[in-house]
Design a protein around this motif. Structure first.
Motif, short mmCIF file in Angstrom:
data_model
loop_
_atom_site.label_atom_id
_atom_site.label_comp_id
_atom_site.label_asym_id
_atom_site.label_seq_id
_atom_site.Cartn_x
_atom_site.Cartn_y
_atom_site.Cartn_z
N UNK A 30 66.95 62.97 9.93
CA UNK A 30 66.24 61.77 9.36
C UNK A 30 65.10 62.57 8.69
N UNK A 31 64.55 61.65 7.43
CA UNK A 31 63.80 62.26 6.40
C UNK A 31 62.38 61.21 6.26
N UNK A 32 61.31 61.72 6.02
CA UNK A 32 60.13 60.54 5.84
C UNK A 32 59.40 61.11 4.38
N UNK A 33 58.76 59.99 4.13
CA UNK A 33 57.92 60.41 2.93
C UNK A 33 56.48 59.37 3.01
N UNK A 34 55.56 59.91 2.68
CA UNK A 34 54.21 59.10 2.82
C UNK A 34 53.94 58.22 1.69
N UNK A 35 53.60 56.93 1.59
CA UNK A 35 53.36 56.06 0.64
C UNK A 35 51.94 55.71 0.58
N UNK A 36 51.24 56.51 1.24
CA UNK A 36 49.71 56.42 0.83
C UNK A 36 49.30 57.95 0.92
N UNK A 37 48.47 58.23 -0.05
CA UNK A 37 47.72 59.28 -0.36
C UNK A 37 47.18 60.10 0.58
N UNK A 38 47.79 61.34 1.18
CA UNK A 38 47.30 62.11 2.40
C UNK A 38 47.66 61.55 3.61
N UNK A 39 48.57 60.52 3.57
CA UNK A 39 48.72 60.23 5.16
C UNK A 39 49.86 61.41 5.48
N UNK A 40 49.74 61.57 6.95
CA UNK A 40 50.59 62.60 7.66
C UNK A 40 51.35 61.91 8.56
N UNK A 41 52.67 61.99 8.62
CA UNK A 41 53.49 61.49 9.56
C UNK A 41 53.07 61.77 11.09
N UNK A 42 53.04 60.69 11.94
CA UNK A 42 52.59 61.02 13.34
C UNK A 42 53.16 62.18 14.13
N UNK A 43 52.78 62.93 14.97
CA UNK A 43 53.32 64.01 15.79
C UNK A 43 54.00 63.18 17.18
N UNK A 44 54.92 63.92 17.77
CA UNK A 44 55.63 63.32 18.75
C UNK A 44 56.97 62.98 18.79
N UNK A 45 57.63 62.54 19.71
CA UNK A 45 59.02 62.11 19.85
C UNK A 45 59.37 60.85 19.01
N UNK A 46 60.27 60.70 18.00
CA UNK A 46 60.15 59.55 17.05
C UNK A 46 61.44 58.78 17.73
N UNK A 47 61.22 57.43 17.79
CA UNK A 47 62.46 56.48 18.21
C UNK A 47 62.34 55.31 17.32
N UNK A 48 63.50 55.01 16.68
CA UNK A 48 63.81 53.88 15.68
C UNK A 48 63.88 52.70 16.62
N UNK A 49 63.22 51.68 16.67
CA UNK A 49 63.12 50.49 17.64
C UNK A 49 64.16 49.40 17.02
N UNK A 50 65.03 49.81 16.10
CA UNK A 50 65.90 48.94 15.51
C UNK A 50 67.35 49.71 15.45
N UNK A 51 68.32 49.04 14.98
CA UNK A 51 69.60 49.71 14.41
C UNK A 51 69.14 50.61 13.24
N UNK A 52 69.65 51.63 12.79
CA UNK A 52 69.37 52.25 11.75
C UNK A 52 69.66 51.66 10.41
N UNK A 53 69.11 52.20 9.23
CA UNK A 53 69.34 51.61 8.01
C UNK A 53 69.86 52.39 7.02
#
Length: 173
Positions: free
Chosen positions: A150-173
């Motif tokens: 899994x990879x993430x990117x910020x779409x808002x200047x300076x936004x950091x991805x939240x910490x903690x265990x992640x779970x996609x609440x849908x099928x993957x895309x």
């Protein structure tokens, strides 16, 4: 004759015919069939046409994600494919950037994608970061651990991805 630089456009549709046009008819152009997962269809599609042919594609769908106690909507990127004879020309950058610009215009803070480890350097060059922990995704028989990175990117200047265990609440895309 001057060759104009290609630009990404929003596609009216992305059917099997368009997928075959980009992939040359490959059955599984993203190489995800071996995961055995059920995947979510994308809602919005971007492409690059060269010489009348669709040569690059990226799809986007808004998906719910929980990270620790936080719940948010993220822009799920998937179906990124560049025709084999057009690779190495920056077309993946064009379609991915167009998709993320669209997500940004919707007010979405983060993009999320899944990829094989050998594609991580490509996405890192495009500004994506590897999500440190495994991520759970929904499947018809219940949640499973995503076998892809899994990879993430910020779409808002300076936004950091939240910490903690992640779970996609849908099928993957």
């Amino acid at each position: 004759m001057v060759s104009m630089s290609p630009s990404a456009i929003r596609l009216a549709r992305y059917t099997k015919t368009e997928r075959d046009e980009v992939s040359g008819g490959a059955v599984d152009p993203s190489g995800v069939a071996e995961t055995g997962l059920t995947w979510l269809d994308k809602e919005v599609h971007f492409g690059v046409r060269r010489q009348g042919r669709l040569v690059a594609h990226a799809g986007l769908v808004r998906v719910p994600l929980s990270v620790g106690a936080a719940r948010l909507q993220v822009a799920g990127l998937g179906g990124v494919v560049v025709a084999p004879d057009w690779r190495g020309q920056g077309l993946a950058r064009l379609v991915v950037t167009a998709a993320m610009e669209h997500a940004r215009s919707l007010g979405i803070q983060f993009g999320l994608l899944f990829c094989w480890p050998d594609l991580i350097p490509l996405y890192e060059r495009l500004g994506w970061r590897v999500l440190g922990d495994d991520l759970q995704v929904e499947q018809p028989d219940g949640p499973v651990t995503m076998p892809l990175r899994a990879m993430w990117t910020s779409l808002v200047e300076g936004a950091e991805f939240p910490g903690g265990q992640a779970r996609l609440l849908s099928l993957p895309m």
